[in-house]
Design a protein around this motif. Sequence first.
Motif, PDB file in Angstrom:
ATOM      1  N   ALA A 371      -0.156 -56.673 -15.997  1.00  0.00           N
ATOM      2  CA  ALA A 371      -1.437 -55.999 -16.413  1.00  0.00           C
ATOM      3  C   ALA A 371      -1.299 -54.486 -16.377  1.00  0.00           C
ATOM      4  CB  ALA A 371      -2.710 -56.481 -15.839  1.00  0.00           C
ATOM      5  N   VAL A 372      -1.148 -53.821 -15.349  1.00  0.00           N
ATOM      6  CA  VAL A 372      -0.919 -52.350 -15.375  1.00  0.00           C
ATOM      7  C   VAL A 372       0.078 -51.973 -16.167  1.00  0.00           C
ATOM      8  CG1 VAL A 372      -0.735 -50.542 -13.797  1.00  0.00           C
ATOM      9  CG2 VAL A 372      -2.065 -52.471 -13.194  1.00  0.00           C
ATOM     10  N   TYR A 373       1.278 -52.402 -16.303  1.00  0.00           N
ATOM     11  CA  TYR A 373       2.459 -51.683 -16.706  1.00  0.00           C
ATOM     12  C   TYR A 373       2.444 -51.756 -18.310  1.00  0.00           C
ATOM     13  CZ  TYR A 373       4.704 -50.751 -12.187  1.00  0.00           C
ATOM     14  OH  TYR A 373       5.075 -50.096 -11.073  1.00  0.00           O
ATOM     15  N   PHE A 374       2.287 -53.056 -18.530  1.00  0.00           N
ATOM     16  CA  PHE A 374       2.318 -53.356 -19.803  1.00  0.00           C
ATOM     17  C   PHE A 374       0.710 -52.763 -20.511  1.00  0.00           C
ATOM     18  CE2 PHE A 374       5.130 -57.354 -19.914  1.00  0.00           C
ATOM     19  CZ  PHE A 374       6.282 -56.447 -20.017  1.00  0.00           C
ATOM     20  N   GLY A 375      -0.158 -52.835 -20.013  1.00  0.00           N
ATOM     21  CA  GLY A 375      -1.463 -52.289 -20.548  1.00  0.00           C
ATOM     22  C   GLY A 375      -1.279 -50.730 -20.671  1.00  0.00           C
ATOM     23  N   ALA A 376      -0.596 -49.956 -19.739  1.00  0.00           N
ATOM     24  CA  ALA A 376      -0.424 -48.764 -20.031  1.00  0.00           C
ATOM     25  C   ALA A 376       0.229 -48.363 -21.313  1.00  0.00           C
ATOM     26  CB  ALA A 376       0.479 -48.049 -18.835  1.00  0.00           C
ATOM     27  N   VAL A 377       0.820 -49.178 -21.895  1.00  0.00           N
ATOM     28  CA  VAL A 377       1.606 -48.836 -23.048  1.00  0.00           C
ATOM     29  C   VAL A 377       1.267 -49.695 -24.515  1.00  0.00           C
ATOM     30  CG1 VAL A 377       3.724 -47.809 -22.017  1.00  0.00           C
ATOM     31  CG2 VAL A 377       3.653 -50.133 -22.506  1.00  0.00           C
ATOM     32  N   GLY A 378       0.088 -50.566 -24.098  1.00  0.00           N
ATOM     33  CA  GLY A 378      -0.535 -50.915 -24.958  1.00  0.00           C
ATOM     34  C   GLY A 378       0.401 -52.373 -25.727  1.00  0.00           C
ATOM     35  N   ILE A 379       1.127 -52.950 -24.926  1.00  0.00           N
ATOM     36  CA  ILE A 379       1.944 -54.243 -25.223  1.00  0.00           C
ATOM     37  C   ILE A 379       0.819 -55.465 -25.148  1.00  0.00           C
ATOM     38  CG2 ILE A 379       3.881 -55.646 -24.289  1.00  0.00           C
ATOM     39  CD1 ILE A 379       5.565 -53.290 -24.081  1.00  0.00           C
ATOM     40  N   LYS A 380       1.131 -56.318 -26.113  1.00  0.00           N
ATOM     41  CA  LYS A 380       0.183 -57.561 -26.024  1.00  0.00           C
ATOM     42  C   LYS A 380       1.069 -58.869 -26.086  1.00  0.00           C
ATOM     43  CE  LYS A 380      -3.628 -55.383 -28.732  1.00  0.00           C
ATOM     44  NZ  LYS A 380      -4.207 -55.102 -30.095  1.00  0.00           N
ATOM     45  N   ASN A 381       2.156 -58.682 -26.625  1.00  0.00           N
ATOM     46  CA  ASN A 381       2.936 -59.784 -26.295  1.00  0.00           C
ATOM     47  C   ASN A 381       4.102 -59.558 -25.405  1.00  0.00           C
ATOM     48  OD1 ASN A 381       4.696 -62.049 -26.920  1.00  0.00           O
ATOM     49  ND2 ASN A 381       5.420 -61.229 -29.047  1.00  0.00           N
ATOM     50  N   ILE A 382       3.893 -60.144 -24.344  1.00  0.00           N
ATOM     51  CA  ILE A 382       4.756 -60.034 -22.909  1.00  0.00           C
ATOM     52  C   ILE A 382       5.929 -60.981 -23.253  1.00  0.00           C
ATOM     53  CG2 ILE A 382       2.652 -59.240 -21.758  1.00  0.00           C
ATOM     54  CD1 ILE A 382       2.826 -61.948 -20.379  1.00  0.00           C
ATOM     55  N   ARG A 383       6.057 -61.739 -24.142  1.00  0.00           N
ATOM     56  CA  ARG A 383       7.191 -62.606 -24.199  1.00  0.00           C
ATOM     57  C   ARG A 383       7.498 -63.447 -23.061  1.00  0.00           C
ATOM     58  NH1 ARG A 383      11.979 -58.977 -25.972  1.00  0.00           N
ATOM     59  NH2 ARG A 383      12.881 -61.116 -26.274  1.00  0.00           N
ATOM     60  N   HIS A 384       8.835 -63.461 -22.471  1.00  0.00           N
ATOM     61  CA  HIS A 384       9.088 -64.214 -21.154  1.00  0.00           C
ATOM     62  C   HIS A 384       8.942 -63.639 -19.921  1.00  0.00           C
ATOM     63  CE1 HIS A 384      12.651 -62.005 -23.065  1.00  0.00           C
ATOM     64  NE2 HIS A 384      12.909 -61.848 -21.585  1.00  0.00           N
TER      65      HIS A 384
END
Length: 409
Positions: A371-384
């Motif tokens: 949540a924190v790391y991907f949220g910081a760069v706006g990534i929605k599709n976290i894949r695998h």
Amino acid sequence: MLNIIWIFFFLSAFMTAVIKLIVMGDYQIFERIMSSMFELSKTAFEISLGLTGVLSLWLGIMRIGERSGFILLLTRGLTPLFTRLMPEVPKNHPALGAMVMNIAANMLGLDNAATPLGIKAMKELQTLNPTPNSASNAQILFLVINTSAVTLFPVTIFTYRAQLGAANPTDVFIPILIATYFSTVAGLITVAAVQKINLFDRVVALYLGGFSILIATVVGYFYRLPKEQMLEQSALISNIILFTLVIVFICGAIYRRIDAYEAFIEGAKEGFQTAIGIIPYLVAMLVGIGVFRASGALDLIAEGVRALVKMLSWDDRFIDALPTALIKPFSGSGARAMMIDTMQTLGADSFAGRLAAIVQGSTETTFYVLAVYFGAVGIKNIRHAAACGIIADFFGILAAILITYWFFG
């Protein structure tokens, strides 16, 4: 997720208490729940206050390690490995330095430094991402390694064990090191299988092989020892390693002509602020767990799992530490509170108390980091990313259970 877990504790406690009152005629159930709330709020404050000295000590020492250039040395040492695992990241790209420093900070237990470095690394990797809404291979690999990275210096766990009366707070050091190794290797192999990373590359194989030999040597050494001697040797080696690391930090400060005393004071001040800052979080989680336990809801779940384990003729002592393992992927503070609750209830040196500490040190909070790391760069599709992280968590927890039986069973 933490909000959902916390609300679940209270609602399930209330529903269980109502059923006990109406069906079983337990007229003291709500009195026990309220007593638990008041008692654990006081306990949380006392624990936080008692942590001040130990946290100040270790954060002061770790600040000397930062200033003496120890993390910089780790960065230089690990950069060749990362350039092989992430070929899409150019050599000398800022992301490499940030990633290595983040993992080095995690290895040394520098949580406050690790998170901002991790976010910086993710942002640097995002500049190389051809599809900004979807996680790149490099970002996923970094995240999984981050969530399962080897912990060389689990200061927080030592601190809580000391505060809660452990005879030798660092006797879980070697077991944590072994368990977190399995977590890291499982995460790396899983990502490598999905992304088709060549783990047999000469440089990668040298790094992984060298570290595996080190762990195998540790395991082999302890395997041949009788139980009592194994515990004695584990505690001795752990303390020697930890104090030697302190001396290395100080010698590094001397070499770089850094005022080690001032660096220690600076870190110690942060330790005081950290101890005070965790009071509301610890109160919230311990009270939530307290009402969950006082209502009998936790016992119902534990007994259900225990019955299944006994049907399979397995030893059931690990079940008392299972709540820490189940919450760990979702919430670090929640798992920490469960660990504290287990050590308070059953004893810091009980089998379950030690297992909870080893589980706490063997993996990271996968969903929080996602949540924190991907949220910081706006990534929605976290894949695998989530699947690989959970697999690493599973193997880390399984290893923690088996190693605890080996060392303390």
